[in-house]
Write an enzyme that holds these catalytic residues in place. Structure first.
Site, PDB file in Angstrom:
ATOM      1  N   LYS A   1      46.729  23.040 -73.894  1.00  0.00           N
ATOM      2  CA  LYS A   1      46.944  22.002 -72.879  1.00  0.00           C
ATOM      3  C   LYS A   1      47.881  20.879 -73.328  1.00  0.00           C
ATOM      4  CE  LYS A   1      42.622  22.696 -70.367  1.00  0.00           C
ATOM      5  NZ  LYS A   1      41.451  22.044 -69.755  1.00  0.00           N
TER       6      LYS A   1
ATOM      7  N   ASN B   1      47.020  21.248 -67.527  1.00  0.00           N
ATOM      8  CA  ASN B   1      46.201  22.446 -67.318  1.00  0.00           C
ATOM      9  C   ASN B   1      46.769  23.355 -66.235  1.00  0.00           C
ATOM     10  OD1 ASN B   1      45.438  20.962 -64.962  1.00  0.00           O
ATOM     11  ND2 ASN B   1      43.490  22.069 -64.901  1.00  0.00           N
TER      12      ASN B   1
ATOM     13  N   ASP C   1      42.340  18.627 -64.030  1.00  0.00           N
ATOM     14  CA  ASP C   1      41.007  18.581 -64.617  1.00  0.00           C
ATOM     15  C   ASP C   1      40.233  17.336 -64.174  1.00  0.00           C
ATOM     16  OD1 ASP C   1      40.825  20.963 -66.023  1.00  0.00           O
ATOM     17  OD2 ASP C   1      41.765  20.147 -67.817  1.00  0.00           O
TER      18      ASP C   1
ATOM     19  N   ALA D   1      37.463  14.354 -77.384  1.00  0.00           N
ATOM     20  CA  ALA D   1      38.738  13.664 -77.185  1.00  0.00           C
ATOM     21  C   ALA D   1      39.897  14.652 -77.104  1.00  0.00           C
ATOM     22  CB  ALA D   1      38.976  12.658 -78.310  1.00  0.00           C
TER      23      ALA D   1
ATOM     24  N   TYR E   1      30.993  26.058 -69.181  1.00  0.00           N
ATOM     25  CA  TYR E   1      30.397  26.894 -68.135  1.00  0.00           C
ATOM     26  C   TYR E   1      30.047  28.300 -68.611  1.00  0.00           C
ATOM     27  CZ  TYR E   1      35.162  28.729 -67.477  1.00  0.00           C
ATOM     28  OH  TYR E   1      36.398  29.300 -67.672  1.00  0.00           O
TER      29      TYR E   1
ATOM     30  N   ALA F   1      40.708  18.435 -72.289  1.00  0.00           N
ATOM     31  CA  ALA F   1      39.827  18.241 -71.135  1.00  0.00           C
ATOM     32  C   ALA F   1      39.218  16.846 -71.149  1.00  0.00           C
ATOM     33  CB  ALA F   1      38.736  19.303 -71.128  1.00  0.00           C
TER      34      ALA F   1
END
Length: 300
Positions: free
Chosen positions: A85, A106, A122, A149, A243, A152
């Site tokens: 990212k 992202n 995000d 940090a 997730y 995301a």
């Protein structure tokens, strides 16, 4: 016997000439983005494709990705997950101001002129899922604790600052990274980003209205997140952006003590909306049925 296709050849073959995008990461097999975008493609009868593309964390590999997206006529862009990212940013033609401020991308969108623009959805996905699952939460109600940090986490912190959180307590295993993030995103209206050490993370939970795990700790294949929740008010919301698994050990413990919990699937679903709309030209929404489909794909 035919030689096996490389990942780029595989993706092009799967697309069969249709417009396509993909999730890019290393590893990428765990990602459920194909199920998410596949649902929308089917729902809206769009003749397109969304696949997976494993790309090693090397500059040369990212340069190859950029060249592939530019030279492939039906490529529309991609999503980026760990660990790309931040590293992708210098290789893109343009960076959206929001993504520039966050310092992470992202979503990559291929423009009409062939240029690649980096965006960050995000933060949008994080807040949309929070508002959907905990509509009573108010940013101005009190302190928020964010663990992490990285890419995301940067989006999470930016979205919370913009939402009006009065005090954000930021904790990371590498303190210097947290300090850099706090300086970069510090509000200019008297509100505070407080940097805590990893060893004192439990002590920072006192009075918090929201605890966010924005690290990879607790993710399948990663070390567990070790934090004592005793000092966290039972009225606080606990939000884990992981997730896989859907019910992390953090969420299970928090739920057991009566805290309202938000899992990472909602953020995944909502952050996908702006990218899908840019790639395939159709406005989409997240539905309960789609969440059910995505959760089933996770085996949850």
């Amino acid at each position: 016997m035919n030689a096996p296709r490389n990942p780029y050849q595989q993706l092009v073959a799967e697309a069969e000439g249709r417009p396509f995008a993909a999730i890019v990461g290393w590893p990428v097999e765990h990602s459920r983005s194909p199920a998410l975008h596949g649902y929308w493609l089917k729902q809206h009868h769009i003749d397109g494709h969304y696949g997976r593309l494993p790309v090693e964390p090397k500059r040369a590999a990212l340069e190859e990705l950029v060249a592939f997206l530019k030279r492939t006529p039906n490529a529309r862009g991609c999503n980026l997950t760990l660990p790309h990212k931040i590293e992708i940013m210098p290789l893109l033609d343009r960076i959206d101001p929001g993504a520039q401020r966050i310092g992470a991308v992202n979503t990559v969108v291929k423009q009409a002129d062939g240029a690649l623009e980096g965006r960050n959805t995000d933060g949008f996905g994080f807040l949309e899922a929070l508002r959907y699952n905990a509509p009573h939460w108010r940013a101005e109600a009190g302190p928020v604790v964010v663990l992490g940090a990285g890419g995301a986490a940067r989006a999470v912190v930016a979205s919370l600052v913009d939402a009006g959180v009065p005090e954000l307590r930021l904790v990371n295993r590498t303190r210097e990274t947290a300090v850099d993030l706090g300086v970069a995103l510090a509000p200019r209206d008297g509100r505070r980003i407080v940097i805590g050490s990893w060893d004192e993370r439990a002590g920072l939970l006192d009075g918090a209205t929201l605890l966010v795990n924005a690290t990879s700790l607790g993710m399948k294949g990663q070390p567990p997140l070790d934090i004592d929740l005793a000092g966290l008010p039972r009225s606080a919301i606990v939000y884990d952006i992981v997730y896989v698994p859907l019910e992390t050990a953090l969420l299970a413990e928090a739920r057991g003590r009566g805290n309202r919990c938000v899992d990472g699937l909602g953020m995944l679903l909502h952050q996908g909306r702006p990218g899908f709309e840019a790639w395939f030209g159709v406005k989409v929404e997240v539905s309960a049925e789609q969440r059910h489909v995505a959760a089933a794909d996770l085996g949850a």
